[in-house]
Design an enzyme around this catalytic site. Structure first.
Site, PDB file in Angstrom:
ATOM      1  N   LYS A 114     113.897  17.040 -14.887  1.00 14.38           N
ATOM      2  CA  LYS A 114     112.661  17.832 -14.911  1.00 14.38           C
ATOM      3  C   LYS A 114     112.041  17.944 -13.520  1.00 14.38           C
ATOM      4  O   LYS A 114     111.636  19.028 -13.090  1.00 14.38           O
ATOM      5  CB  LYS A 114     111.672  17.175 -15.869  1.00 14.38           C
ATOM      6  CG  LYS A 114     110.195  17.533 -15.683  1.00 14.38           C
ATOM      7  CD  LYS A 114     109.334  16.614 -16.519  1.00 14.38           C
ATOM      8  CE  LYS A 114     107.850  16.858 -16.361  1.00 14.38           C
ATOM      9  NZ  LYS A 114     107.319  16.620 -15.020  1.00 14.38           N
TER      10      LYS A 114
ATOM     11  N   ARG B 117     101.057  20.113 -12.908  1.00 14.91           N
ATOM     12  CA  ARG B 117     100.849  19.684 -11.524  1.00 14.91           C
ATOM     13  C   ARG B 117     101.776  20.446 -10.578  1.00 14.91           C
ATOM     14  O   ARG B 117     101.414  20.765  -9.445  1.00 14.91           O
ATOM     15  CB  ARG B 117     101.131  18.175 -11.447  1.00 14.91           C
ATOM     16  CG  ARG B 117     101.062  17.561 -10.057  1.00 14.91           C
ATOM     17  CD  ARG B 117      99.652  17.404  -9.610  1.00 14.91           C
ATOM     18  NE  ARG B 117      99.561  16.719  -8.327  1.00 14.91           N
ATOM     19  CZ  ARG B 117      98.430  16.508  -7.696  1.00 14.91           C
ATOM     20  NH1 ARG B 117      97.300  16.917  -8.231  1.00 14.91           N
ATOM     21  NH2 ARG B 117      98.407  15.897  -6.537  1.00 14.91           N
TER      22      ARG B 117
ATOM     23  N   ASP C 252      99.464  15.542 -15.769  1.00 13.44           N
ATOM     24  CA  ASP C 252      99.069  14.325 -16.465  1.00 13.44           C
ATOM     25  C   ASP C 252      97.813  13.718 -15.849  1.00 13.44           C
ATOM     26  O   ASP C 252      97.627  13.732 -14.623  1.00 13.44           O
ATOM     27  CB  ASP C 252     100.186  13.274 -16.401  1.00 13.44           C
ATOM     28  CG  ASP C 252     101.384  13.654 -17.259  1.00 13.44           C
ATOM     29  OD1 ASP C 252     101.183  14.406 -18.222  1.00 13.44           O
ATOM     30  OD2 ASP C 252     102.493  13.186 -16.971  1.00 13.44           O
TER      31      ASP C 252
ATOM     32  N   MET D  52     100.771   2.709  -8.122  1.00 12.66           N
ATOM     33  CA  MET D  52     100.658   4.070  -7.606  1.00 12.66           C
ATOM     34  C   MET D  52      99.572   4.898  -8.297  1.00 12.66           C
ATOM     35  O   MET D  52      98.931   5.729  -7.664  1.00 12.66           O
ATOM     36  CB  MET D  52     102.016   4.775  -7.715  1.00 12.66           C
ATOM     37  CG  MET D  52     103.092   4.104  -6.872  1.00 12.66           C
ATOM     38  SD  MET D  52     104.709   4.893  -6.995  1.00 12.66           S
ATOM     39  CE  MET D  52     104.424   6.416  -6.091  1.00 12.66           C
TER      40      MET D  52
END
Length: 434
Positions: A22, A94, A118, A337
């Site tokens: 993806k 995004r 997300d 992160m």
């Protein structure tokens, strides 16, 4: 709207072929806007995020044609300097911001609406903007993000990322590929999907050295041409299937992988007691494994920590948490992160998992826990898959709503799981009362 109904406790066994990556397909599709010639991309996953990217390209003026189940041809000759990125479509993913680099390099201007994606914490656009500035772009920020390349367009230069951002590296790569001269990108991300994009750009005519390293040297061209490119297998999906086999006790063979991309994933899962074997391009997960977390030397608590490639992928930390609930022992999972990635753990706790969320970045998982079916809702792609993994090994029936989030990243996941023996059904949700 749809939901999954899952009856857990059934070992998953059989053979599965991973979908295309993806996170490689999306930048490769965006890169088709760099040329007026036709580009054919194969092994493209049929997922929501891909369809959103194709919708964006069509709205810009590109011709999009599916020529097979996973093969799409795109001709961006119809995109012009007056084309604009649709705000509604942009808000879906995004990756919509990946169009900034191609539009800026080809037309000297890109007006980008805020991207979606997300909700897993702050996701900085600064590395993108800094990269474009290093190539001579001017940035203005109002409601939208306006980028322009005055005085004849972008110019080759030296880009140094303040963090090894995957998407920013991809944007810089695409912009540099259509900018004559030599551009050096330092502290670059080097994930498999970044490498995949770089190889496609080479096929289009760019000269890129250092692919797979954190320093990329790009000799850009005045024009790029068409090509045919095959997207590589999705290592995140492969990791998800490995975890699914482990928690359900089944034996699964995953065909057509890139074993080198799985080295850290297999190493970390091995420390959680989940053994895998490689046979050529196939990965075998033996059945009925006893999952025991391996303590660090000195009898310290086992630890899973993500990081930039080749460290353990951030997208698999949610999956690792679900796997750890079925491991004997205690595991510290450190996701440094994204500060909201672990918020979903309360859903697993409601199923019976023993998880202590220390702070937004750290969770201690103690297992094995006997999970029970529960009603859940998926907040993002990877948390949704983690819930699905938990549901498949839980006692009783689980219901997962908002599965459009899972569909954004996993192609026909319910059908493919049924082929492995899972008791899972996709049903329409009842409309809310007026």
């Amino acid at each position: 709207m749809e939901k999954f109904l899952i009856d857990g406790g059934v070992p998953l066994s059989g053979t599965v072929v991973p979908a295309g990556n993806k996170n490689a397909a999306l930048p490769c599709l965006a890169a088709t806007a760099l040329t007026a010639e036709e580009v054919v991309v194969r092994n493209v996953p049929r997922i929501r995020d891909v369809h959103s990217m194709l919708d964006l390209l069509e709205h810009l003026g590109a011709a999009v044609e599916w020529r097979g189940e996973h093969e799409v041809a795109i001709c961006a000759a119809g995109i012009t300097a007056d084309s604009y990125v649709d705000p509604h479509l942009s808000s879906r993913i995004r990756a919509s911001f990946l169009l900034a680099g191609p539009l800026l390099a080809r037309f000297g201007r890109a007006d980008m609406p805020p991207p979606g994606g997300d909700v897993i914490g702050r996701r900085r656009l600064d590395p993108h903007i800094d990269a474009f500035r290093a190539l001579g772009a001017v940035y203005e920020h109002g409601r939208d993000i306006s980028l322009s390349a005055p005085n004849g367009g972008l110019r080759a230069g030296e880009v140094f990322m303040d963090e090894p951002s995957v998407m920013a590296t991809e944007n810089a790569l695409m912009a540099a590929a259509l900018t004559p001269g030599t551009t050096i990108i330092g502290n670059a991300a080097c994930e498999p999907h970044v490498q995949d994009l770089a190889r496609m750009l080479v096929k289009m005519g760019a000269d890129i050295r250092g692919i797979g390293s954190n320093v990329l040297i790009v000799s850009g061209k005045h024009e790029l041409g068409g090509c045919t490119h095959d997207v590589g297998p999705d290592h995140i999906e492969i990791g998800s299937f490995i975890a699914l086999a482990g928690v359900t006790g089944g034996e699964i063979t995953i065909q057509g992988t890139e074993p080198e991309d799985l080295r850290m994933i297999r190493l970390v899962f091995g420390r959680l007691g989940l053994r895998t074997e490689v046979d050529g391009a196939d990965v075998l997960v033996p059945g009925e494994q006893q999952l025991v977390a391996q303590r660090d030397v000195g009898e310290y608590k086992a630890k899973v920590q993500d990081g930039p490639w080749p460290a353990f992928p951030a997208d698999l930390t949610s999956i690792a948490i679900a796997l750890a609930t079925q491991c004997s022992g205690s595991v510290l999972v450190h996701e440094w992160m994204f500060e909201n990635r672990m918020i979903f753990t309360d859903k697993l706790v409601s199923m019976g998992a023993d998880i202590v969320l220390c702070d937004p970045h750290r969770a201690i998982v103690t297992g094995p826990s006997r999970l029970r079916g529960e009603r859940l809702s998926s907040p993002d792609i990877r948390a949704g898959m983690a819930m699905l993994i938990a549901a498949l090994c839980a006692d009783g029936r689980s219901e997962i709503q908002n599965i459009r989030e899972i569909d954004r990243g996993y192609e026909r996941i319910d059908e493919r799981l049924r082929e492995l023996g899972a008791q899972i059904e996709r049903v329409a949700t009842e409309p809310a009362p007026v």
